[in-house]
Scaffold this active site. Structure first.
Site, PDB file in Angstrom:
ATOM      1  N   GLU A 174     -65.620  44.192 -11.686  1.00 58.29           N
ATOM      2  CA  GLU A 174     -64.289  44.777 -11.818  1.00 58.29           C
ATOM      3  C   GLU A 174     -63.963  45.257 -13.224  1.00 58.29           C
ATOM      4  O   GLU A 174     -63.277  46.260 -13.401  1.00 58.29           O
ATOM      5  CB  GLU A 174     -63.219  43.762 -11.376  1.00 58.29           C
ATOM      6  N   SER A 227     -29.966  -5.453  22.479  1.00 58.95           N
ATOM      7  CA  SER A 227     -30.198  -6.753  21.838  1.00 58.95           C
ATOM      8  C   SER A 227     -30.956  -6.677  20.524  1.00 58.95           C
ATOM      9  O   SER A 227     -31.086  -7.692  19.829  1.00 58.95           O
ATOM     10  CB  SER A 227     -30.952  -7.672  22.808  1.00 58.95           C
TER      11      SER A 227
END
Length: 689
Positions: free
Chosen positions: A94, A365
């Site tokens: 690049e 409960s």
């Protein structure tokens, strides 16, 4: 002729002078323009480098459990965490002169212009990495002059305000590699299933070739073209002496295994849990939605993937696809409140409503341990007895009545102990205790245990008629398990920002809020739901799952007409399950009433598999005694049932059980033993003769 010649010379000088002046002016203008551009770039300052990044969610084991994005996979990694071979390959293909130019490679631009002119078409690119980065960050990819000028300005700003390393790092983290992968980490994960710092030369050369044309050079779309470009890059690396001939040859010949998917592409891991995490990020930590979705955050959570998988598997196995009953489940580490697993429903896609966090249901409960803890604090002991019989309670100055009923309307018709009342879940005992302590006691105790829903000051609250959330109830039981330290449900341990800075970190300070001894006595009594020695007019409530428990547990079940609960703990882990129907439909089938218990015990066994078997450690100020569990008195050898029971020192029973003595009771001795009478000597003499 001479006059004419002289005139021409004068004109030539005049034109030359003008040309020089114009040239100087043009040069000055160009220099002024360049200076202006540089000044503008400097004044504008550094352009922001932040780009949309995927937010990652991590489990407690460091694995990625999910991510947030808009269809683009972006994971920022520092330059040192990128393979040097990938960096070399990218520079080779690049921008060979990246570290020597100042954003523009004029030699390359000239060469590219000549090549394009010769071919009468665009055949060669000349953009540097800095230019490409500027374009990716701030611009579109159209080919107008306006875009090119803007690109140049952004390139200058990048080069003037950031180091080459920063620009290269940004470029490699933003360039598009195809298939939704932005940046080298996402590309490395997608194509090869590995981190960017572990790429080989062959893999690096393959990936470096993709940005030129992701649809053209992707090894998934066209492996042949990808291999051709890989060879070109390896050749460039070899020419730039980045690698040797041998390495290039071996890399080109190496067979690459292309994965073609992301390792954590699915968000199926604990979706209800992840929803809670995102809600905390928004509403408690104040992080905006866009930052959560695309801010590149790293969110470290408390989720234990093994616990989560165990919970999901057990729920699916125990309930089965044919049932439409719903579920809410939470597991918490009692040591620190970390939520290790959460299931908010049977199917997240069909219903994202989280029944573990959002639903408020009657706990039945399971509220009783909180009531009985307050009772123990106020002097009750496991041996405290009350009569279990059908009872109508009057309140509101006699204006109202309340008659609680036991399961199947069974009652002892006699006194039972607190330990038994818990184990067999006697409702009459609970309401008597509630009214004896005062209705405000349970309300205040529930707050101490962290319940976010208020408990109403009515007699029925002792039986769990005031709604509660699963997560709150599990957290409350966790305080029994940890010896009475305050905890709150924790989902997030740390949040890191885009650049690695710590945005939030959870801190927990140890704070004792329950009495340690009372908490241990309650824990031991809660282990009684699995102990048949506490059977009376009914069996202990955990008897159906006792055979599946391979380690010490404590807990409590709870049932209403439309709710079924089981909450319990081992020293290392607390978990709770609610099952029922969303719209309050009654649970009619007998098997439905056992879903919660079965889910709970099988989850605990699976989650703790491989963990050491730990017992509940008594505190220093409690002492254990053998008692007759039916009357709470100290057991004698004749008692057929004896249970070791813990009491806070000073509250233990002092009376021995006398119901099973088989020996005859000796007669009461006289008040004073009679003295022996002496015989006179003469009577002895007479008797001798």
């Amino acid at each position: 002729m001479e006059i004419i010649t002289s005139s021409r010379i004068q004109k030539t000088k005049k034109y030359l002078r003008a040309a020089i002046i114009l040239g100087l002016l043009s040069t000055l203008l160009i220099l002024a323009g360049l200076a202006g551009l540089l000044t503008y770039a400097k004044i504008k300052g550094p352009p922001p480098l932040a780009v949309p990044q995927s937010t990652l969610f991590y489990g407690a084991d460091g694995s990625i459990i999910g991510e947030s994005n808009s269809g683009e996979k972006r994971y920022w990694v520092p330059l040192e965490d990128i393979s040097p071979d990938l960096i070399d390959a990218t520079l080779a293909i690049e921008d060979k002169g990246f570290f020597s130019h100042h954003g523009f490679d004029f030699k390359r631009i000239t060469a590219a212009g000549l090549a394009d002119l010769k071919a009468m078409a665009k055949v060669q690119g000349a953009s540097t990495i800095s230019q490409q980065y500027a374009r990716n960050l701030f611009l579109t990819h159209d080919k107008t002059w306006k875009r090119k000028i803007s690109e140049a300005l952004y390139t200058l700003r990048l080069e003037m305000n950031y180091s080459k390393e920063e620009i290269l790092e940004g470029y490699l983290n933003t360039i598009y590699y195809g298939h939704g992968a932005y940046g080298i980490e996402a590309a490395s994960q997608f194509y090869f299933g590995k981190a960017a710092d572990t790429l080989t030369v062959a893999e690096a050369a393959m990936l470096a070739g993709i940005p030129k044309g992701p649809s053209l050079y992707s090894p998934i779309d066209s492996f042949e073209k990808a291999k051709e470009r890989q060879g070109l890059i390896l050749k460039a690396m070899k020419e730039d002496k980045m690698i040797t001939d041998e390495v290039a040859t071996q890399a080109k010949a190496r067979t690459l295994a292309i994965v073609g998917h992301y390792p954590h592409e699915s968000l199926e891991t604990a979706p209800y849990f992840q929803d809670v995490v995102k809600n905390i990020l928004r509403n408690q930590l104040g992080i905006d939605e866009r930052t959560i979705e695309l801010g590149g955050l790293k969110v470290y959570t408390t989720l234990n993937p093994q616990h989560q998988q165990a919970a999901e598997d057990v729920i699916e196995r125990e309930i089965g696809p044919e049932s439409d009953i719903q579920v809410g489940f939470t597991a918490i580490n009692p040591k620190n409140g970390h939520v290790t697993a959460m299931v908010g429903g049977r199917n997240y896609e069909e219903s994202p409503f989280n029944r573990a966090v959002q639903a408020v249901r009657q706990p039945g409960s399971t509220i009783k341990p909180l009531l009985y803890y307050a009772a123990v604090e106020k002097g009750f002991t496991p041996s405290t007895t009350m009569r279990s019989e059908l009872t109508t309670f009057k309140f509101d100055d006699g204006q109202s009545e309340y008659t609680p009923h036991n399961f199947n309307n069974k009652y002892a018709g006699d006194d039972i102990t607190l330990a038994q009342a818990i184990a067999i879940s006697d409702n009459v005992y609970a309401v008597k205790t509630h009214l004896f302590l005062g209705e405000e006691t349970l309300t205040d105790t529930a707050k101490k245990f962290g319940l976010s829903t208020p408990v109403k000051k009515v007699p029925s609250s002792a039986l769990g008629t005031s709604g509660a959330r699963v997560i709150d109830m599990v957290n409350a039981y966790g305080m029994f398990a940890n010896g009475g330290y305050k905890i709150r449900p924790v989902f997030i341990t740390k949040v890191e920002g885009f650049s690695g800075e710590t945005i939030y970190e959870n801190k927990w300070e140890k704070e004792q809020v329950l009495d340690r001894d009372a908490a241990y006595v309650m824990t031991h009594m809660l282990s009684g739901i699995f102990d048949p020695k506490l059977n009376d007019y009914s069996t202990v409530t955990g008897i159906t799952i006792r055979k599946d428990a391979t380690r010490p547990y404590a807990g409590k079940s709870g049932t209403t007409n439309s709710d079924n609960w089981m909450i319990g703990f081992a020293p290392q882990l607390t978990a709770g399950v609610w099952t029922g129907y969303d719209k309050g439909k009654e649970i009619s089938l007998v098997e439905d009433k056992y879903y919660a218990k079965n889910i709970w015990v099988h989850f605990m066994e699976e989650a703790l598999k491989g963990e050491p078997v730990k017992a509940f450690k008594p505190t220093k100020n409690v002492k254990g005694y053998l008692v007759n569990p039916h009357n709470g008195k100290l057991a004698t050898k004749g008692c057929p049932v004896q249970r070791f029971t813990y009491f806070v020192k000073g509250t233990e029973p002092t009376e021995y059980c006398d119901e099973h003595l088989h020996e005859e009771i000796p007669a009461k001795p006289p008040a004073a033993e009679p003295k022996e009478e002496k015989t006179p000597w003469y009577k002895k003499w007479t008797e001798w003769f």
